[in-house]
Design an enzyme around this catalytic site. Sequence first.
Site, short mmCIF file in Angstrom:
data_model
loop_
_atom_site.label_atom_id
_atom_site.label_comp_id
_atom_site.label_asym_id
_atom_site.label_seq_id
_atom_site.Cartn_x
_atom_site.Cartn_y
_atom_site.Cartn_z
N LYS F 70 0.81 -1.21 0.00
CA LYS F 70 0.00 0.00 0.00
C LYS F 70 0.85 1.27 0.00
O LYS F 70 0.59 2.19 -0.77
CB LYS F 70 -0.91 0.01 1.23
CG LYS F 70 -1.80 -1.20 1.34
CD LYS F 70 -2.50 -1.28 2.67
CE LYS F 70 -1.55 -1.40 3.84
NZ LYS F 70 -0.84 -2.69 3.90
N THR F 71 1.84 1.30 0.88
CA THR F 71 2.67 2.50 0.96
C THR F 71 3.43 2.72 -0.35
O THR F 71 3.47 3.84 -0.88
CB THR F 71 3.66 2.38 2.13
OG1 THR F 71 2.91 2.18 3.33
CG2 THR F 71 4.50 3.63 2.27
N ASP F 124 -0.44 7.96 5.20
CA ASP F 124 0.03 6.58 5.26
C ASP F 124 -0.24 5.94 6.62
O ASP F 124 -0.02 6.56 7.66
CB ASP F 124 1.54 6.55 4.96
CG ASP F 124 2.01 5.13 4.67
OD1 ASP F 124 1.22 4.34 4.10
OD2 ASP F 124 3.17 4.82 5.01
N ASP F 125 -0.73 4.69 6.58
CA ASP F 125 -0.88 3.89 7.81
C ASP F 125 -1.76 4.63 8.82
O ASP F 125 -1.35 4.93 9.94
CB ASP F 125 0.51 3.71 8.43
CG ASP F 125 0.79 2.24 8.69
OD1 ASP F 125 -0.16 1.46 8.71
OD2 ASP F 125 1.97 1.90 8.87
N LYS F 152 -12.64 15.29 4.64
CA LYS F 152 -13.86 15.77 3.96
C LYS F 152 -13.84 17.26 3.63
O LYS F 152 -14.76 17.76 3.01
CB LYS F 152 -15.09 15.48 4.83
CG LYS F 152 -15.46 14.01 4.91
CD LYS F 152 -16.61 13.76 5.87
CE LYS F 152 -17.95 14.13 5.30
NZ LYS F 152 -19.07 13.64 6.17
N LYS F 234 5.73 -7.75 0.08
CA LYS F 234 6.89 -7.42 0.90
C LYS F 234 7.54 -8.69 1.47
O LYS F 234 8.77 -8.84 1.43
CB LYS F 234 6.44 -6.51 2.04
CG LYS F 234 7.56 -5.88 2.84
CD LYS F 234 6.95 -4.86 3.78
CE LYS F 234 7.87 -4.46 4.92
NZ LYS F 234 7.10 -3.65 5.89
#
Lengths: 267, 267, 267, 267, 267, 267
Positions: F70-71, F124-125, F152, F234
């Site tokens: 994802k990162t 991130d995370d 938002k 990973k």
Amino acid sequence: DFLQALDEIKPAFGIDNTNLSNSLRGGFYQYGERFDELYKTGINFINEIRNSKNTPLLSVLLEGKNGSGKTALAAKFALESRFPFVKLISPENFVGYSEQGKISAIVKIFDDAYKSPLSLIVLDDIERLIEFIHIGPRFSNAILQTLLVLIKKKPNNADRKLMIIGTTSMRSILQEMEVVDCFNVCLNVPSIRSKSEMASVLSNFKASSQEVNKITKELFELEDIVASGGIPIKNMVLSIELALQNSSSGQIEHQAFMESLKAVHHY
Amino acid sequence: DFLQALDEIKPAFGIDNTNLSNSLRGGFYQYGERFDELYKTGINFINEIRNSKNTPLLSVLLEGKNGSGKTALAAKFALESRFPFVKLISPENFVGYSEQGKISAIVKIFDDAYKSPLSLIVLDDIERLIEFIHIGPRFSNAILQTLLVLIKKKPNNADRKLMIIGTTSMRSILQEMEVVDCFNVCLNVPSIRSKSEMASVLSNFKASSQEVNKITKELFELEDIVASGGIPIKNMVLSIELALQNSSSGQIEHQAFMESLKAVHHY
Amino acid sequence: DFLQALDEIKPAFGIDNTNLSNSLRGGFYQYGERFDELYKTGINFINEIRNSKNTPLLSVLLEGKNGSGKTALAAKFALESRFPFVKLISPENFVGYSEQGKISAIVKIFDDAYKSPLSLIVLDDIERLIEFIHIGPRFSNAILQTLLVLIKKKPNNADRKLMIIGTTSMRSILQEMEVVDCFNVCLNVPSIRSKSEMASVLSNFKASSQEVNKITKELFELEDIVASGGIPIKNMVLSIELALQNSSSGQIEHQAFMESLKAVHHY
Amino acid sequence: DFLQALDEIKPAFGIDNTNLSNSLRGGFYQYGERFDELYKTGINFINEIRNSKNTPLLSVLLEGKNGSGKTALAAKFALESRFPFVKLISPENFVGYSEQGKISAIVKIFDDAYKSPLSLIVLDDIERLIEFIHIGPRFSNAILQTLLVLIKKKPNNADRKLMIIGTTSMRSILQEMEVVDCFNVCLNVPSIRSKSEMASVLSNFKASSQEVNKITKELFELEDIVASGGIPIKNMVLSIELALQNSSSGQIEHQAFMESLKAVHHY
Amino acid sequence: DFLQALDEIKPAFGIDNTNLSNSLRGGFYQYGERFDELYKTGINFINEIRNSKNTPLLSVLLEGKNGSGKTALAAKFALESRFPFVKLISPENFVGYSEQGKISAIVKIFDDAYKSPLSLIVLDDIERLIEFIHIGPRFSNAILQTLLVLIKKKPNNADRKLMIIGTTSMRSILQEMEVVDCFNVCLNVPSIRSKSEMASVLSNFKASSQEVNKITKELFELEDIVASGGIPIKNMVLSIELALQNSSSGQIEHQAFMESLKAVHHY
Amino acid sequence: DFLQALDEIKPAFGIDNTNLSNSLRGGFYQYGERFDELYKTGINFINEIRNSKNTPLLSVLLEGKNGSGKTALAAKFALESRFPFVKLISPENFVGYSEQGKISAIVKIFDDAYKSPLSLIVLDDIERLIEFIHIGPRFSNAILQTLLVLIKKKPNNADRKLMIIGTTSMRSILQEMEVVDCFNVCLNVPSIRSKSEMASVLSNFKASSQEVNKITKELFELEDIVASGGIPIKNMVLSIELALQNSSSGQIEHQAFMESLKAVHHY
Ligand SMILES: Nc1ncnc2c1ncn2[C@@H]1O[C@H](COP(=O)(O)OP(=O)(O)OP(=O)(O)O)[C@@H](O)[C@H]1O
Ligand SMILES: Nc1ncnc2c1ncn2[C@@H]1O[C@H](COP(=O)(O)OP(=O)(O)OP(=O)(O)O)[C@@H](O)[C@H]1O
Ligand SMILES: Nc1ncnc2c1ncn2[C@@H]1O[C@H](COP(=O)(O)OP(=O)(O)OP(=O)(O)O)[C@@H](O)[C@H]1O
Ligand SMILES: Nc1ncnc2c1ncn2[C@@H]1O[C@H](COP(=O)(O)OP(=O)(O)OP(=O)(O)O)[C@@H](O)[C@H]1O
Ligand SMILES: Nc1ncnc2c1ncn2[C@@H]1O[C@H](COP(=O)(O)OP(=O)(O)OP(=O)(O)O)[C@@H](O)[C@H]1O
Ligand SMILES: Nc1ncnc2c1ncn2[C@@H]1O[C@H](COP(=O)(O)OP(=O)(O)OP(=O)(O)O)[C@@H](O)[C@H]1O
Ligand SMILES: [Mg+2]
Ligand SMILES: [Mg+2]
Ligand SMILES: [Mg+2]
Ligand SMILES: [Mg+2]
Ligand SMILES: [Mg+2]
Ligand SMILES: [Mg+2]
């Protein structure tokens, strides 16, 4: 002392134009009867407090699903009221504030309102103002208690009147927290549900009637949408815009719209 | 030292007129027997402490539904007592205060009261003073403990007397919190329940007897209202005013009233 | 340094007369055998520590219902002891204090006590000192821990003796909190239960024997009172005074008394 | 810098005589075999660390009922060890300290101990040091974590040795908190249980053998005492002293003793 | 600025010799095959990161029972690596630190490590670093979150490599806390289980083979020990030393050993 | 004042190159169809906001297992966008920050973004940013609330556009916390699952096709891997690198790979 006395007398006129207009940047479509009725009710309350002598305080809570248009509607009412003092209290203005900082800011706005003969305050996204989260649950009791008192507090001065419009996506939580009972009245903001409402919204964008038909038909077949009470207008408008972006014809195409809707609606 | 000694001797006369009158801005209607009896009982206690030699402290808790008129009634008692020291301790005066700030303000008022030969303190909306909320539940234990002690604490000086009138919409919570037991006496403030009570309230406003009849009849048919113990007087009065506002004739019309009531009563 | 050394040697004589007498303003009636026995036991313990060589510390807990007379009894013992150092530690003296402020004040009093050859400290209303409330439950663990240690701590100096009298209406809570076990002895303070006890209390006020008979008879028929272990003396005395106030004859009238009792007893 | 270096080298000899002796003011009776065995085991461990080359750290936990004599026994071991550095860490010395204040004081004592070739530290009443209370439960995790590390931490310097003696009345709680496992060894301190043990304790006071017989017999018939594992020596000694105080003959009388015991034992 | 730039370039060489050696003061015995395999695996990982170009970060968690030798083993690996930067992060170094103080110290060590081309950090007793306790459970979330990020964070600079060795006795807790998943690899440190392992450890001390036989045989018959997975090496070594201390012959005697073991093993 | 006005007008261009590139140090392999589709969808959204006039805000959440990439993927999108303002908000940059410090840093980055015509922020995370841990559960409600609003919040200025890409391994938690609903769209980042995907990844390293075959076959037989939805990329890459390190041939050997995988995958 003298200056403070002056300060208390001085009316605090002022309308929060930038923030209110910003809430309406996505447009404002009159999509059918249900909308008209809700809109009329709101305007009625505004007129009642404007004209009444014995009602120093009137408070209305708008509740409905995420994206159903509560903030836009409250902003619309606020702008239409043309009261001399109109303010939007929104969590977006308090990002990074401490709990005490938020409380002071809120109290300040109410104190200003009490100085104007006729005021309207929008308390937007009350669950977010009180930093509520289901897990725990956690929330700022200090902010909540401040609101519980302010929503019921009449202006001290006999010739001042205040209207409060609150918004929330968590009616049942606010009920448990006794916030709903503090409001004089509670109104539901509906989602787009019937074929005619859908068509009405789509009519504001470039689309052939054929495509519009296909879309309303397919939407209506999605059980999920009917069951969950309809599509919030915000999701509907964003899906239209994503579809338009992907369209070569410059018109809404039925397939592109359905795909956008699915992504936006988290299927 | 000398100044402090002076300070302790100096009687602190003073009546909280503005705040008390403000609580009565919605009027005060004697709507029937049940009201009369409650009112007489309260006045009796006031006279007892005024005349008694051996009762340095008397505390009465008024409990009843939201809007049943507790604050107005307590304010009425306070104004009628004509004691030299009369104060209203209301959450509305503490908006934005820190917990410690509230405690200091409350303690200060009691300390002042102990300096007057005859004092009356209204502790309004005790659940809000202690910042209670069901979820959790959460509340300020520091404020609660302060009240638990102050409500039972006699003036040190043998020739000083204090009456305390508390109000609450959460009797059972205050019971659990041992607040109810701290009061010598606990009285229920009822809602408007019988047809005659309803008619009595309506008689204070412009309305044809025909419309009044229709209203009381319909109200009585709403099972919800009978079951829930009646309509709080505050809701009744607001509904009347909204109805009057919507009326072309300048009189209460039966349909308009019922609609207002439904909105105000959160049906 | 030298001053501090002096300070440690200097005995801190002193009796808390004002506070102790204030606790007895409601009178002190010897209402029968059960009272006499309890009173004798307490006086016995006072004499034992006064005379003993090997007992540097003796602690007694008085427990009983709200208003049963624990504070008055503890004050009585304290005044009767005629020890050179006698102090009342009461929540009423700590209103508005911070947790740390309370702890310092309590520790200071014990430190002073250790400097006197014979001291008596009343720890009044321990549940209130530790700010206990059932909901949660919540309490100040810091104050509780301070008490748990102080109640068991012997004076360092071999020729100093300390008696501690605690009071509580929440025996079972203090048991759970290990406070009861810290005391060497625990005594129950009873409510007024038998007809003769009731008559004995009434005999201190103006009342015809006929009315007294009616009262004791009716009281005894109230199942509630028998079941709950009797009427706390404080409620009894207040009811008598309210009845006297309402009486035209200047004597207690049976009906007036029963009504006052019902109000005061929260029926 | 230089001074700090000096400080680290300088051995911190010192024995906490006052506090340790104070713990033994109630006497120290060798009441039978079970006592002798426990005592020998303790002395053995003291000798082992004194003589061993490879054991820089030895920790022993004494656990037993309230009043069973843990503090007195630990003080006895500490005084008997004649180690150059002996300290009692007791909650009584930390009354009114903040959490951080307690931690600093404890760490300071251990740091001093690491500077002596042979040290003994008593950690008295560990549940009270960590401010434990069942309700919640609550305790100072910061103090607990400090102890969990210190109890297992060897002196850095190869030629320093440390013995730690802990005491507790809450073995199972300390087990859950992993404190028990931090100690190398855990020993139970028993209550007075058998007739011979009771007689042995009584033999230290003036009492006819007839009365002693009656007492041991009656005690043994109290199921409660046998079931609960016996009478803690502290309760036994206090009951004897109260009985002596009430005695006209200057000797323990069987009835007086039984009454005192009942009061002291919270029957 | 320039100095800071310098600071970031300057390699922070340094080996934590004192602390690491101290962890090995109890000796380091190669007690059999299971030990050899575990040891080889660890050395392998050390070599892999030393030689690899594409692995900037490798993290290994050693988990096993209390006293199984995790800290000693981690220290051994750290010393054997001969990396230019080697640090032990142990709770023993943080006694009395505040939460923020601990975090700063930990972050500082990692920041230093990122400046060395090849670094090894031991995170000893992770449950104690995060101040974990089962009751509650309680722990420092701030420290935990710091570790969760640091254990996965690669050195920014492309030519720096970092090895992390963690230790814990609470594998399942760390699993729930997502710490285990942050480590690339997790290895179990076993207890002494088979007869040959026991004999191997004993062979490092003076003992007749006859006594050794008796011991291993008896140990093996203790169901408790087999069931619980063996005897941690730390308990084994301490028991041996206590037994030697009690021995007149200067050799381990079978009975003395078994007794010591029972005391040390908390039977 | 003037400077502040300037500050608000001044566009804050800037790309977070170092941090973003660092996230891609492990390479970026296009391992098959599922990857291609996901990649295309992301690029599409980037183009839509770049070109759209009516969409001032678009937010996308990437969710998937630990190590699924994802990162890296978010960093890839950020770098590919070539927007004038691109920032990575990662917990790694906030190690050792206070809660308030984190909030300020996050708010600052968003405020900067609002000044650029076209901005992209990677959150991130998110579970680590809000310091979430299952046990409790605990998390920073203040940071969470800040994110709930910022995700938002549209740029105030009509000609500014913002894209937000979030990543998380805890979709269901973020759902409960209403974070998922704040994002316009939510995309799943898959693990390596099919034989062809595995082979595709392996093809980037030195390996004979024979060994590759053996590996994919064996992997596929591990029920665990298929059941759990595949191997995160990973873990796959690290296993390959450990295997290469252990290989004498300089090529991936099937057995070495499987062993590394097992260690890395915590079997
Ligand atoms: N008739 C309408 N009523 C309300 N909003 C409308 C209407 N027609 C168009 N809109 C647009 O739909 C969007 C509604 O979003 P809005 O933020 O007001 O919803 P919301 O209910 O406040 O959402 P949230 O629960 O997230 O606070 C706005 O962009 C608004 O401009
Ligand atoms: N007989 C009456 N008793 C009390 N209030 C009356 C009466 N007649 C009219 N009123 C009006 O009714 C309203 C009662 O509202 P009030 O705030 O006192 O109720 P409350 O029980 O304190 O409500 P809340 O629970 O919200 O605190 C007031 O506006 C008061 O002026
Ligand atoms: N024999 C008696 N013992 C105790 N109090 C008596 C007695 N006779 C009369 N009194 C009066 O009764 C009242 C008892 O009230 P007191 O405050 O001591 O009760 P309490 O048990 O401490 O109540 P609380 O639980 O509220 O603390 C006092 O006013 C006291 O003067
Ligand atoms: N053999 C003995 N062992 C221990 N204490 C004894 C012995 N003989 C007499 N005593 C006396 O008994 C008392 C024991 O009380 P001590 O405070 O030591 O008990 P404790 O177990 O520490 O109690 P607590 O659980 O309250 O801390 C002391 O006064 C001590 O002098
Ligand atoms: N092969 C070995 N492996 C580990 N420790 C050994 C070995 N041989 C001897 N020892 C000794 O055994 C002891 C192991 O204790 P250590 O503190 O390392 O255990 P631990 O698992 O870290 O314990 P804890 O769970 O309390 O942290 C040390 O004193 C060490 O010197
Ligand atoms: N197609 C790909 N997509 C993503 N990452 C890839 C790809 N090909 C190779 N990689 C590498 O795989 C690794 C993925 O790790 P990354 O940290 O991005 O995973 P993650 O899902 O963010 O993990 P975590 O849940 O721990 O945050 C990186 O080192 C990256 O360089
Ligand atoms: Mg909104
Ligand atoms: Mg009220
Ligand atoms: Mg009392
Ligand atoms: Mg003790
Ligand atoms: Mg260890
Ligand atoms: Mg990641």
